[in-house]
Design a protein around this motif. Structure first.
Motif: not given
Length: 299
Positions: A236-238, A244-247, A206-214
């Protein structure tokens, strides 16, 4: 809009390589030195299935989500359905064996470890390289070759599907057991690791369309605070950094290809406009997309 990176189902990938299958849910095939000239280098693709690449000789250099890795003889890498795979360089003496397993087939394996646990053992991130001992390498290599023979339409084995499922199970147990033994013979699968691997799969989807952690916390049925704590413990990352790394990884892969305009890249990644994409990319990399592309050309 059609994806800029070719995306294949397992069956489509087999057809594109003129491979006939009895069971269209799995595909095992060998690439020897005589086959290397036919392999497209520097050509990123996605195959919508789980897969293994086992190096049986020489050296293979590839990108997985823009992360460059080099595999040597007896190395195996486990890939997820949303990984971008790109072969970069293959040594003259290289050979390898591939095994592709559809998502449905994989999730229906009769493992005493459930699928999520098996995945967690095999990976602590999106993909993982394992250097096998000679015994495990021989066992897995024989299994891959046997699957290749059994899935040939000329095979006359009556219970080929049942035998195939048994062999795939053996491969999973062999790998899971080997990795578990190398790390800690008393290692136990923890709840937080299960959450982390589920989060990773959701991000890949879902990284392309959903970038909200909730959104991801809701999908796993936990609070955002708990998800953040778990992801920090395991990776060791939030969670926001993982997304964002995936994007950025996907953006870098697309920017490598000069035939794709920056407008096409931002559209592929679902950014609203070029200023938004440029601001995001520069914040994460220190370069604008155009400057990053120029730096690659001059490297």
């Amino acid at each position: 809009m059609e994806s800029l990176i070719p995306i294949y189902t397992l069956e489509q990938f087999a057809e594109s390589n003129n491979i006939s299958l009895l069971n269209k849910e799995i595909l095992s095939f060998s690439c020897g030195q005589e086959d290397m000239d036919a392999i497209d280098l520097n050509y990123p693709i996605k195959i919508k299935c789980f897969s293994f690449l086992l190096v049986t000789g020489g050296e293979v250099k590839l990108n997985i989500d823009f992360q460059e890795i080099t595999l040597h003889n007896k190395d195996i890498v486990f890939l997820y359905p949303n990984n971008v795979l790109e072969l970069i360089k293959i040594s003259s003496e290289a050979s390898f064996q591939n095994l592709f397993i559809s998502v449905e087939y994989f999730t229906n394996l009769n493992l005493k470890l459930n699928s999520a646990d098996a995945l967690q053992i095999l990976s602590n991130n999106f993909s993982r390289v394992v250097s096998l001992c000679s015994e495990s390498f021989d066992n897995i290599h024989r299994s891959f070759k046997r699957l290749e023979v059994l899935n040939n339409p000329e095979s006359e084995v009556i219970f080929y599907e049942e035998i195939q499922k048994g062999i795939v199970n053996l491969v999973m147990y062999e790998l899971a057991g080997y990795v578990q033994k190398q790390q800690n013979p008393l290692m136990k699968i923890l709840r937080k690791e299960d959450i982390a691997i589920k989060f990773s799969h959701l991000v890949a989807t879902h990284y392309q369309t959903r970038r909200d952690v909730q959104f991801y916390a809701d999908q796993i049925f936990i609070t955002r605070t708990h998800l953040t704590r778990v992801i920090k413990d395991v990776y060791l990352k939030n969670p926001k950094q993982i997304i964002e790394d995936k994007i950025i990884s996907e953006a870098k892969i697309l920017l490598l290809k000069s035939e794709f305009s920056i407008s096409q890249v931002l559209t592929e990644l679902k950014f609203q406009d070029q200023p938004t994409f440029t601001k995001f990319f520069k914040k994460k990399t220190g370069f604008s997309p155009n400057a990053y592309r120029k730096s690659l050309a001059s490297a």
